[in-house]
Design a protein around this motif. Structure first.
Motif, short mmCIF file in Angstrom:
data_model
loop_
_atom_site.label_atom_id
_atom_site.label_comp_id
_atom_site.label_asym_id
_atom_site.label_seq_id
_atom_site.Cartn_x
_atom_site.Cartn_y
_atom_site.Cartn_z
N VAL A 1 0.84 -1.20 0.00
CA VAL A 1 0.00 0.00 0.00
C VAL A 1 0.88 1.25 0.00
O VAL A 1 0.60 2.22 -0.73
N GLU A 2 1.95 1.25 0.77
CA GLU A 2 2.85 2.39 0.82
C GLU A 2 3.54 2.61 -0.53
O GLU A 2 3.67 3.74 -0.99
N TYR A 3 3.97 1.53 -1.15
CA TYR A 3 4.63 1.63 -2.45
C TYR A 3 3.72 2.30 -3.48
O TYR A 3 4.13 3.24 -4.17
N PHE A 4 2.49 1.82 -3.59
CA PHE A 4 1.59 2.38 -4.60
C PHE A 4 1.18 3.80 -4.25
O PHE A 4 0.97 4.64 -5.14
N PHE A 5 1.08 4.12 -2.95
CA PHE A 5 0.72 5.48 -2.56
C PHE A 5 1.82 6.46 -2.96
O PHE A 5 1.55 7.58 -3.38
N ARG A 6 3.07 6.03 -2.86
CA ARG A 6 4.20 6.89 -3.22
C ARG A 6 4.36 7.01 -4.73
O ARG A 6 4.65 8.09 -5.24
N GLU A 7 4.21 5.89 -5.43
CA GLU A 7 4.45 5.89 -6.87
C GLU A 7 3.21 6.27 -7.69
O GLU A 7 3.32 6.86 -8.76
N HIS A 8 2.02 5.91 -7.20
CA HIS A 8 0.76 6.17 -7.91
C HIS A 8 -0.29 6.56 -6.86
O HIS A 8 -1.17 5.75 -6.53
N PRO A 9 -0.22 7.77 -6.33
CA PRO A 9 -1.01 8.14 -5.15
C PRO A 9 -2.52 8.11 -5.33
O PRO A 9 -3.24 8.10 -4.33
N TYR A 10 -3.01 8.09 -6.56
CA TYR A 10 -4.46 8.09 -6.75
C TYR A 10 -4.97 6.75 -7.28
O TYR A 10 -6.14 6.62 -7.63
N SER B 1 6.55 15.69 19.81
CA SER B 1 5.40 15.59 18.91
C SER B 1 5.80 14.68 17.77
O SER B 1 6.60 15.05 16.91
N ILE B 2 5.25 13.45 17.78
CA ILE B 2 5.67 12.44 16.82
C ILE B 2 4.48 11.96 16.01
O ILE B 2 3.47 11.51 16.55
N ASP B 3 4.60 12.06 14.70
CA ASP B 3 3.59 11.56 13.78
C ASP B 3 3.80 10.07 13.58
O ASP B 3 4.87 9.64 13.15
N LYS B 4 2.80 9.25 13.88
CA LYS B 4 2.92 7.80 13.75
C LYS B 4 2.70 7.30 12.33
O LYS B 4 2.67 6.10 12.09
N ASN B 5 2.51 8.20 11.38
CA ASN B 5 2.39 7.80 9.97
C ASN B 5 1.28 6.77 9.79
O ASN B 5 1.46 5.73 9.14
N ASP B 6 0.13 7.03 10.37
CA ASP B 6 -0.99 6.10 10.37
C ASP B 6 -1.68 6.08 9.01
O ASP B 6 -2.15 7.11 8.52
N SER B 7 -1.77 4.89 8.41
CA SER B 7 -2.41 4.76 7.09
C SER B 7 -3.88 5.13 7.12
O SER B 7 -4.46 5.47 6.08
N ASN B 8 -4.49 5.05 8.30
CA ASN B 8 -5.92 5.37 8.39
C ASN B 8 -6.21 6.85 8.08
O ASN B 8 -7.35 7.22 7.84
N LYS B 9 -5.16 7.68 8.07
CA LYS B 9 -5.34 9.09 7.76
C LYS B 9 -5.60 9.30 6.27
O LYS B 9 -6.07 10.36 5.86
N HIS B 10 -5.26 8.32 5.45
CA HIS B 10 -5.39 8.44 4.01
C HIS B 10 -6.45 7.46 3.51
O HIS B 10 -6.27 6.24 3.59
N ILE C 1 -7.34 6.60 0.53
CA ILE C 1 -6.90 5.72 -0.55
C ILE C 1 -6.06 4.58 -0.01
O ILE C 1 -6.15 3.43 -0.47
N LYS C 2 -5.24 4.86 1.00
CA LYS C 2 -4.44 3.80 1.62
C LYS C 2 -5.35 2.77 2.29
O LYS C 2 -5.13 1.56 2.17
N GLN C 3 -6.32 3.25 3.04
CA GLN C 3 -7.21 2.34 3.75
C GLN C 3 -8.03 1.50 2.78
O GLN C 3 -8.22 0.30 2.98
#
Length: 212
Positions: free
Chosen positions: A80-89, A160-169, A171-173
């Motif tokens: 999911v991370e790979y496609f979000f970075r390379e093809h975000p939509y 203040s640390i961002d946990k990089n949660d996929s639920n924020k996006h 398309i990722k979810q």
């Protein structure tokens, strides 16, 4: 036991042997992508002033903190991370496309076997942290017990640390759920992915985790 990298790996598009530490501690952290690495890198950088070094083989006097994750769950997050970075939509859907993804398995550093990031290290020098919902409290407990820093209790309140949660996006979810559903409907593909991550499963299942 000396950790050995996966023999099935052909992709080498990542700098291995990286770790974070400083000269004032006997501990170090080895980041593994999709194993809370964004969270932990900021945690040690902001909380303790740790910086990068690029060859853990040169460091014989430190204990290495390593976070391990269930290989299938990590693979799903990695794809999911790979496609979000390379093809975000791009929405991951359609039987033919999803089958291609599951049969390919390896895409980038987020799907490289975990053992490859700690290749050649003796597990007696590794402190294993289990990736789960309690990772934040687990690592806080560890540094509180082992770092002997009286100022940590106060200093951590300023982090203040961002946990990089996929639920924020969304398309990722969506893509994560599509992949999960497809795998559940195709158990043979799950078997093949687990076979690819054979060495990871052996490590994850045999590791002695801190706090558990």
């Amino acid at each position: 036991m000396i950790i050995k990298k996966s023999p099935s790996l052909l992709f080498m598009g990542h700098n291995f042997f990286d770790y974070m530490s400083n000269e004032n501690t006997k501990y170090a952290y080895i980041p593994i992508p999709k194993n809370a690495s964004s969270y932990l890198k900021i945690f040690f950088e902001s909380g303790w002033g740790w910086t990068y070094d690029f060859n853990y083989y040169r460091t014989s006097n430190k204990k290495f903190i390593v976070c391990l994750r269930d290989p299938i769950n990590r693979w799903l997050a990695g794809v999911v991370e790979y496609f979000f970075r390379e093809h975000p939509y791009m929405v991951l859907e359609g039987e033919t496309f999803l089958k291609f993804i599951c049969e390919r398995v390896l895409f980038d550093e987020h799907t490289i076997p975990q053992v490859n990031f700690i290749d050649g290290l003796d597990d007696s020098n590794l402190i294993f942290i289990k990736f789960n919902d309690n990772i934040g409290s687990t690592i806080d407990k560890f540094v509180t017990e082992h770092f002997n820093d009286s100022g940590w209790k106060t200093r951590k309140l300023t982090l203040s640390i961002d946990k990089n949660d996929s639920n924020k996006h969304i398309i990722k979810q969506t893509n994560l759920e599509n992949l999960k559903t497809f795998l559940q409907e195709n158990p043979k593909l799950i078997y093949n992915i687990k076979k690819f991550y054979k060495e990871d499963y052996e490590l994850v299942n045999s590791a002695k985790y801190y706090g558990i």
